[in-house]
Design an enzyme around this catalytic site. Structure first.
Site, short mmCIF file in Angstrom:
data_model
loop_
_atom_site.label_atom_id
_atom_site.label_comp_id
_atom_site.label_asym_id
_atom_site.label_seq_id
_atom_site.Cartn_x
_atom_site.Cartn_y
_atom_site.Cartn_z
N ASP A 1 0.83 -1.20 0.00
CA ASP A 1 0.00 0.00 0.00
C ASP A 1 0.87 1.26 0.00
O ASP A 1 2.09 1.20 0.17
CB ASP A 1 -0.90 -0.03 1.23
CG ASP A 1 -2.12 0.87 1.10
OD1 ASP A 1 -2.41 1.31 -0.04
OD2 ASP A 1 -2.78 1.12 2.12
N TYR B 1 6.80 -10.28 5.88
CA TYR B 1 6.75 -8.85 6.19
C TYR B 1 7.37 -8.61 7.56
O TYR B 1 7.19 -9.43 8.48
CB TYR B 1 5.30 -8.35 6.23
CG TYR B 1 4.64 -8.18 4.87
CD1 TYR B 1 4.66 -6.95 4.22
CD2 TYR B 1 4.00 -9.25 4.26
CE1 TYR B 1 4.05 -6.79 2.99
CE2 TYR B 1 3.38 -9.10 3.02
CZ TYR B 1 3.41 -7.87 2.40
OH TYR B 1 2.80 -7.71 1.17
#
Length: 302
Positions: A60, A124
């Site tokens: 994002d 992540y």
């Protein structure tokens, strides 16, 4: 000998100035996505075919990557042999030099290879810094690369206890974005690992004051949109004593994105995509491709 080849590239970027990784529609072009810049760099290599990049992992706006990946096809003019991996990396980085985007490596892959669907896992890391009373006091080297909390410590034991509840195959409906356009996607995901460990920073040694860093690491084959940031926010809330382990369990078992407390998600700038892993066998070109690359003077990293 064919001049056409499919490549898998691994790319790192600082996401602060980009509108996420994916391409931005022309009518919404306030700031470009990482994909826009990558495709522009590929076009500067003057391929015969239209440039179309397929990114493996969506990140994002404001999220960073140490290693995202993507594939694309490239056909050179005048039947020139395909670029070797090293030359391709150098050429693309030359055209990306004004951006905070860099290609780290490339593989020539089979013609049916798909960067997104062949990925076996994604990792992540979310970085947290503690004890800074105001963001303006934070060192420039890390200011946009972590979540700065004014708290001087977290209840890491409680965070690890809560993390155990999220590991395994679960319905993560409560941890996907309320406004997600991807609600048709299966919310059941298998989270392989979550770890909460002390982190580090360049400034940890050289800054005039000690700043404790923590890193939350998440590994799964795939994630829902904003799932990592929402899980991070919930775990940090547990660490700050604002959410109990039992309450986090209730949120998970509700299987409803509206059950997730408003404003709890972690900000984008502390999140890094650090790994996209593939099977070695999936990266190996066909025998014909290998022979062509040998003739053209190339080499393979496999």
């Amino acid at each position: 000998m064919h001049s056409w080849a499919r490549y898998l590239i691994f790319v790192q970027y600082i996401g602060t100035k980009y509108s996420g990784v994916v391409k931005v529609p022309p009518h919404e072009l306030i700031k470009k996505g990482v994909q826009d810049h990558l495709e522009e760099a590929i076009k500067r290599l003057r391929p015969l075919n239209p440039v179309s990049l397929t990114v493996s992992s969506r990140t994002d706006t404001g999220v960073h990557a140490l290693s995202n990946s993507a594939h694309f096809d490239l056909q050179r003019k005048n039947d020139k042999p395909p670029f070797t991996e090293d030359i391709l990396v150098e050429a693309l980085n030359f055209h990306l030099r004004a951006e905070q985007i860099r290609i780290t490596r490339a593989h020539r892959v089979p013609d049916d290879f798909h960067a997104r669907f062949r990925a076996q896992s994604r990792t992540y890391v979310y970085r947290i810094a503690l004890g800074m009373s105001h963001h303006s006091l934070f060192p420039l080297t890390d200011r946009d690369l972590c979540w700065n909390l004014c708290d001087t410590k977290l209840d890491v034991g409680a965070m690890r206890e809560a993390a155990v509840l999220l590991v395994g195959t679960r319905d993560f409906s409560s941890f996907r974005a309320v406004s997600s356009e991807m609600h048709f996607k299966n919310p059941v995901k298998t989270l392989d690992t979550i770890s909460v460990q002390p982190g580090s920073s360049f400034v940890h040694t050289h800054f005039h004051r000690k700043i404790p860093f923590w890193e939350l690491t998440f590994t799964s084959r795939s994630f829902l949109y904003k799932q990592v940031r929402r899980m991070t926010g919930a775990l940090v809330a547990v660490g700050r004593g604002r959410l109990s382990v039992a309450q986090l369990k209730d949120i998970l078992e509700a299987r409803d994105s509206l059950a997730y407390p408003q404003g709890l998600a972690a900000p984008a700038h502390g999140l890094f995509l650090t790994r996209v892993d593939y099977r070695e066998a999936d990266l190996r070109p066909s025998q014909q491709t290998s022979e062509e690359q040998f003739i053209s003077g190339g080499n393979s990293e496999d």
